[in-house]
Design an enzyme around this catalytic site. Sequence first.
Site, PDB file in Angstrom:
ATOM      1  N   CYS A   1       0.853  -1.181   0.000  1.00 17.98           N
ATOM      2  CA  CYS A   1       0.000   0.000   0.000  1.00 17.98           C
ATOM      3  C   CYS A   1       0.888   1.230   0.000  1.00 17.98           C
ATOM      4  O   CYS A   1       1.752   1.371   0.865  1.00 17.98           O
ATOM      5  CB  CYS A   1      -0.892   0.026   1.236  1.00 17.98           C
ATOM      6  N   ILE A   2       0.717   2.103  -0.976  1.00 19.05           N
ATOM      7  CA  ILE A   2       1.600   3.265  -1.048  1.00 19.05           C
ATOM      8  C   ILE A   2       0.782   4.538  -1.131  1.00 19.05           C
ATOM      9  O   ILE A   2      -0.414   4.498  -1.302  1.00 19.05           O
ATOM     10  CB  ILE A   2       2.557   3.190  -2.256  1.00 19.05           C
TER      11      ILE A   2
END
Lengths: 132, 100, 110
Positions: C109-110
């Site tokens: 998750c960025i």
Amino acid sequence: MSEMNEFDEDVPEIVKRFMYVNRRAPYGTIYALECLEVVLIAAAFDQDVSVVFLDDGVCQLKKNQDTTGIGMKNFSKTYGALDDYDVEKIYVEKESLDARGLTAGDLVIPVEVMAADELREVMAQQDVIISS
Amino acid sequence: MLHLVNKSPFERNALDSCLRMAKSGSAILLIEDGVYAALAKSAHAEKIIGRMGDFSFYVLGPDVAARGLSDAPLIEGIDIVDYEGFVDMVAEHDATQSWL
Amino acid sequence: MAYECNGVTVETDEEGYITDISLWSRELAIQIAAEEDIEMDDDHWEVVNFLRNYYEEYQIAPAVRVLTKAIKKTLGADKGNSKYLYELFPYGPAKQACKIAGLPKPTGCI
């Protein structure tokens, strides 16, 4: 609104070929786990990704790993999630398997076993190679 | 003397150096990535098989299991020890040499 | 911070994820959810259980797009879409649901 068009999603992005080369055994050093995490994070960028296992790197994929005795996380299970992350090109060098008395049947996920001659050509076509 | 080898024979020459320098009668314990040297069908198997008469070989069980080698054929004559056995071996020998 | 659950103190990191997965229980999940202003119903549990099963099998908490796709595959398209999941977990299905499920922050998750 017309200026929005230049940010239109349909504008083709430049897709680069990224290859991750794993040459280390798991657990003895942190390289194998770190590389796996980088692959999973980088999978978000929609590039053309392949992951290669050669030398002791093929040992990362050995079936039946049980790390309860050494108190570390058994991350060999995580390779099974690569497909969910759309990482589908997994190459394993045949010579490295042979040298360790292993076959594709000993591995935790389905892979494409390639001889060095063939793998060399695939490597030569990459834009970016990340080694661990 | 007890010798400890913790590097894969495919990656480092620690096992080679150990086998060259250890005195006959020594015990050699393979730990961590050193356990790959115990694979019976590996390209390095002959190195250990050929020195069975000179040394007693051991391998650390938890490291074998972690790497998924419990079901793989290991070289015959290598004894598997657990952490307790490891401690006993260190206590039994007057000195320990690590081949890092 | 920390939760008190069934007489056990459960520590979390600075973002509220519990640090010892083995201390998770349904009662604790309800407490964590309350902290997130979520009242657990069957639909919430379905996603939380899905995440726990995913972690059990692959040893990671999936990124949100991976979670959505995986839910679509097993529970169908009416649940495997971001609208449905964000309605259940307004601050992000992967982040909030993972926290309630007792898992670490999602990988990727960025």
